[in-house]
Design a protein around this motif. Structure first.
Motif, short mmCIF file in Angstrom:
data_model
loop_
_atom_site.label_atom_id
_atom_site.label_comp_id
_atom_site.label_asym_id
_atom_site.label_seq_id
_atom_site.Cartn_x
_atom_site.Cartn_y
_atom_site.Cartn_z
N ALA A 1 3.16 52.42 56.96
CA ALA A 1 3.01 53.58 57.84
C ALA A 1 4.15 53.59 58.84
O ALA A 1 4.43 52.58 59.49
CB ALA A 1 1.68 53.51 58.58
N ASN B 1 2.99 53.32 48.68
CA ASN B 1 2.61 54.47 49.51
C ASN B 1 3.28 54.35 50.87
O ASN B 1 3.12 53.34 51.55
CB ASN B 1 1.09 54.50 49.72
CG ASN B 1 0.38 54.66 48.39
OD1 ASN B 1 0.62 55.61 47.65
ND2 ASN B 1 -0.46 53.69 48.07
N TYR C 1 3.65 56.37 54.46
CA TYR C 1 3.11 57.46 55.26
C TYR C 1 3.98 57.71 56.49
O TYR C 1 4.44 56.76 57.12
CB TYR C 1 1.70 57.12 55.76
CG TYR C 1 0.75 56.69 54.67
CD1 TYR C 1 0.12 57.65 53.87
CD2 TYR C 1 0.48 55.35 54.43
CE1 TYR C 1 -0.76 57.26 52.87
CE2 TYR C 1 -0.39 54.95 53.44
CZ TYR C 1 -1.00 55.91 52.65
OH TYR C 1 -1.86 55.53 51.66
N VAL D 1 3.21 59.02 60.02
CA VAL D 1 2.07 59.33 60.88
C VAL D 1 2.63 60.00 62.14
O VAL D 1 3.37 59.39 62.91
CB VAL D 1 1.30 58.03 61.23
CG1 VAL D 1 0.15 58.34 62.18
CG2 VAL D 1 0.79 57.37 59.97
N SER E 1 2.21 68.75 64.59
CA SER E 1 2.26 69.32 63.24
C SER E 1 3.71 69.37 62.75
O SER E 1 4.64 69.06 63.49
CB SER E 1 1.65 70.72 63.24
OG SER E 1 2.55 71.63 63.82
N ILE F 1 4.36 60.44 52.10
CA ILE F 1 3.12 61.18 52.40
C ILE F 1 3.07 61.47 53.90
O ILE F 1 3.17 60.55 54.71
CB ILE F 1 1.89 60.35 51.97
CG1 ILE F 1 1.99 60.00 50.48
CG2 ILE F 1 0.59 61.09 52.29
CD1 ILE F 1 1.22 58.77 50.08
N LYS G 1 1.25 62.52 57.24
CA LYS G 1 -0.04 62.66 57.89
C LYS G 1 0.21 63.27 59.26
O LYS G 1 0.50 62.57 60.24
CB LYS G 1 -0.72 61.28 58.01
CG LYS G 1 -1.19 60.77 56.65
CD LYS G 1 -2.06 59.55 56.80
CE LYS G 1 -2.67 59.12 55.48
NZ LYS G 1 -3.71 60.04 54.99
N THR H 1 -1.97 63.26 63.44
CA THR H 1 -2.66 61.98 63.32
C THR H 1 -2.02 61.01 64.32
O THR H 1 -0.81 60.87 64.34
CB THR H 1 -2.49 61.43 61.88
OG1 THR H 1 -2.95 62.43 60.97
CG2 THR H 1 -3.28 60.15 61.67
N CYS I 1 -6.60 55.47 63.27
CA CYS I 1 -6.00 56.71 63.77
C CYS I 1 -7.09 57.69 64.15
O CYS I 1 -8.25 57.57 63.73
CB CYS I 1 -5.14 57.35 62.69
SG CYS I 1 -3.75 56.33 62.20
N ASN J 1 -7.58 62.07 64.45
CA ASN J 1 -6.94 63.36 64.18
C ASN J 1 -6.73 64.11 65.49
O ASN J 1 -7.51 63.96 66.44
CB ASN J 1 -7.80 64.20 63.24
CG ASN J 1 -7.83 63.61 61.85
OD1 ASN J 1 -6.94 62.83 61.47
ND2 ASN J 1 -8.86 63.96 61.08
N ILE K 1 -6.21 53.95 58.11
CA ILE K 1 -5.27 54.05 56.99
C ILE K 1 -4.98 52.62 56.54
O ILE K 1 -4.70 51.74 57.35
CB ILE K 1 -3.95 54.74 57.41
CG1 ILE K 1 -4.23 56.08 58.08
CG2 ILE K 1 -3.04 54.94 56.20
CD1 ILE K 1 -2.97 56.76 58.61
#
Lengths: 463, 281
Positions: free
Chosen positions: A284, A306, A308, A310, A314, A334, A336, A339, A357, A359, A383
């Motif tokens: 992450a 993977n 991410y 974070v 937006s 990816i 997120k 978050t 985390c 939202n 996560i």
């Protein structure tokens, strides 16, 4: 007749699947034909709006017209007159918020690909022309430049061209600053940076590595040694952490450390190089700027399954370049959004095993003008990650300000300097991230350039 | 490039190199460190300055051959050159107002404790030096330490030098005998520093430890060297390397030091290969 296509000529790139497993450059650059075709999209506007968007005033329509005419060498020389690092700027400048944003063709379609054309001219020149160095006669005056990043290199180059004996002091063992420790090979090949630095040395610039100003030498000592003016281009190298529980667990990096291990120390060739880097299965990266993109894409290339991003706001608020976000998405990073991490979890051996985390929702605009993220109650989640990289920003290093009396800094630790780089200390100039806080390569170059001019005037005024 | 002026094997694992580095020598103070690279592909490693000679323009480092880089350094000879040698980094130690001090070195930590003892002794402080090693063959700097201390205690884990035990045992005994130290300086493996802190804590004796965590740049840039001191995160390179030992989270320090253990082994194997190749060829 201009090429009236509403879109830029596409630039060849390595396939995302392939490139996400190697560190070679993503973008392959225009061929001569592509460059000419794209150059023909320029309308050669009389009022040159693009130039007003360039911090170093590259004569954009002029060099593009030369490319359209196949005069590549002259095109390069036109850029080089005001920009000493075209191959670098063509790659890492945020053209979309600078020159290209002002391009008239951008009103009804895509702007002219000024960045790609600049890069083409620089690459073509490096490949085909043996640069002849015209050394300016020396004027016998010595100046010191602290830091060999974009600000320092530009300042040093301009001063050398004016005839000064320039010494650049670099803390690391290698020159280039953020260009070598921060920006990855796949965006900016290090060979290019090396060539630009060689070119500076050929101009007579001396680069002394392993010199930490504030420790090995102080600014006062530089003056005692006979330097008549000093430029501080020491950047913003101090990493910011989140200040949340678990941040000192094994497996948590600052983006600075992660990228320095990979870029400067070549950890991606370990054990060929001696420096290791940990890259888990699930990574992450916290943050939304270019540095976060660089860290995420590097982690992917090291083999993470993977990766991410974070980010607490937006996509719209992300400070990273659109192109970098696009490339990251293509490579399978990816995102997120909305978050925010509030705790990093560790296993019984003290290694990262998760990131807790919450939202976020966007509320009223804050001081930065962006809508302020607010946590959504009850949205807490974990996560599954084994490496966490914190890429939420950097600030200037205190080593210089704490050892230089009379040098004013602001509450963020940035050196206070005017548009010419003059500071509160006579003979001391500053520019780049050390003054502005973390910003772009080209702004730092612009600052280095302005400071060089001001330093020349200052030294001449002393007689 | 930085030339090696002198090399001395202090024991089977510990080597001293005196390096020609006038800019570092000019500013070096006890407690500070350097970052070096042995060769062009090398890693940057921090080593605490063991001694310096401003007239000669040299800085002395003492290291134990444990990792790939230190193993390689151990094979260097006088006349060879190091790729990089950067410093002095970190803050110098401060000893204002100290009249009676105990300087404790554990193993290789003795090399780092030496400049501190020397500075204190030359300041006129009453200095007890307590140094400990696993066994007799590993004792280093005994003569040097004798010259800069009022009392010198040398102990071994296995008792092979006649004094069996740990440095903390001797310190504890001295304190119990009524010795009043203004400060205790403990330098060595984290576990030793932790135990020393446990001994001094109940007596409220100020205890300074010198930390040497993993770092890259040594100037505050990477944050790899973060340590928790009194509940706050500090960077050992710019905030230290000296800290109040009673506030240091030693568990975290030890854990973070082990972060690259597997990589270290891999790297070491590769170096063994290289050295093996040289011997075979």
């Amino acid at each position: 007749m201009a090429n009236m296509s509403s879109k830029k000529v596409p630039i060849p790139e390595q396939d995302p699947q392939v490139r996400s497993r190697n560190f070679s450059e993503v973008s392959l650059g225009y061929t001569e034909e592509m460059a000419v075709e794209e150059a023909q999209r320029c309308l050669n506007c009389k009022h040159k709006p693009c130039m007003s968007g360039c911090p170093v005033n590259v004569r954009i329509p002029e060099f593009i017209t030369l490319i359209a005419a196949g005069e590549f060498e002259k095109a390069y020389e036109t850029i080089y007159e005001t920009n000493s690092l075209p191959a670098i700027c063509g790659r890492v400048c945020p053209q979309e918020t600078q020159c290209e944003q002002k391009c008239v063709r951008g009103i009804k379609g895509e702007p002219v690909a000024i960045g790609r054309l600049e890069r083409f001219a620089a690459d073509w020149y490096m490949k085909n022309i043996q640069r002849t160095v015209v050394k300016t006669p020396r004027n016998g005056k010595r100046v010191a430049v602290i830091g060999s990043g974009p600000a320092g290199l530009t300042c040093a180059g301009d001063l050398a061209k004016m005839g000064y004996d320039v010494t650049v002091f670099e803390a690391f063992h290698k020159a280039g600053g953020v260009l070598v420790y921060g920006i990855p090979e796949f965006r900016l090949p290090k060979d290019l940076v090396k060539k630009e630095i060689e070119a500076l040395k050929n101009l007579g610039v001396e680069i002394r590595t392993n010199m930490v100003i504030g420790k090995t030498l102080t600014i006062d000592e530089l003056f005692e040694e006979g330097y008549e003016a000093v430029f501080i281009g020491s950047g913003a190298g101090l990493p910011t952490f989140l200040g949340i529980p678990g941040e000192n667990l094994n497996g948590v990096y600052s983006a600075n450390e992660f990228l320095t291990r990979i870029n400067l120390m070549k950890a991606y060739t370990f054990p060929q190089s001696d420096t290791p880097v940990k890259c888990g299965r699930n990574v992450a990266v916290v943050g939304g700027g270019n540095v976060a993109m660089d860290a995420a894409r590097s982690a992917k290339r090291l083999g993470a399954e993977n990766v991410y991003i974070v980010y607490r706001r937006s996509e719209k608020e992300m400070p990273a370049r659109v192109e970098e976000i696009h490339h990251a998405k293509e490579e399978g990073i990816i995102f997120k959004f909305l978050t925010n991490p509030f705790r990093i979890l560790g296993d019984d051996k003290g290694w990262v095993c998760g990131m807790e985390c919450v939202n976020m929702d966007l509320g009223e605009p804050d001081a930065s003008g962006r809508r302020r993220p607010v946590p959504i109650e009850g949205s807490e989640h974990v996560i599954d990650v084994d490496i966490a990289i914190i890429a939420i920003g950097t600030s200037p290093n205190p080593l210089i300000r704490s050892t230089t009396s009379g040098l004013d800094t602001n509450k963020w630790g940035c050196i206070v300097a005017d548009e010419n780089g003059s500071t509160s200390r006579e003979g001391v100039f500053a520019g780049g991230d050390a003054v502005t806080g973390a910003a772009t390569v080209i702004l730092a170059m612009g600052a280095g350039k302005n400071a060089a001019k001001a330093m020349d005037e200052y030294i001449k005024s002393k007689g | 490039m930085y030339k090696i002026l002198r090399k001395e094997k202090l024991n089977s694992q510990v080597t001293l190199l005196e390096i020609d580095a006038p800019f570092v020598a000019r500013k070096a103070e006890p407690g500070q460190f350097v970052i070096l690279r042995a060769h062009e592909e090398g890693e940057r490693i921090p080593l605490t300055i063991a001694d310096y000679d401003r007239n000669r323009g040299s800085v002395t480092i003492i290291f134990q051959e444990v990792g790939a880089t230190t193993r390689l350094l151990g094979n260097f000879e006088a006349g060879d050159k190091l790729a990089d040698f950067c410093g002095p980094l970190g803050n110098p130690s401060h000893f204002d107002g100290v009249r009676k001090a105990a300087v404790i070195g554990g193993g290789l930590g003795t090399a780092i404790a030496y400049p501190q003892a020397k500075k204190l002794f030359n300041m006129g402080v009453d200095v007890d030096v307590i140094i400990g090693f696993r066994s007799k063959e590993l004792i280093i700097l005994e003569e040097e330490m004798a010259k800069v201390s009022n009392n010198l205690y040398v102990t071994t884990d296995d008792g092979s030098n006649g004094t069996r035990g740990f440095v903390s045992d001797i310190l504890k005994k001295r304190i119990e005998e009524g010795e009043r130290y203004d400060v205790v300086i403990a330098i060595g493996p984290p576990i030793m520093m932790k135990v020393v802190c446990d001994v001094t804590r109940p007596h409220g004796i100020k205890t300074i430890v010198s930390l040497n965590p993993i770092m890259i740049d040594g100037t505050g840039m990477c944050g790899g060297c973060r340590v928790t001191v009194g509940g706050q995160t500090k960077f050992a390179c710019v905030d230290g390397p000296d800290f109040d030992g009673h506030l240091v989270d030693f568990e975290e320090l030890m854990r973070r030091l082990s972060m690259y253990r597997e990589h270290e082994k891999e790297c070491l194997d590769r170096h063994e290969c290289r050295l093996g190749g040289v011997l075979d060829g």
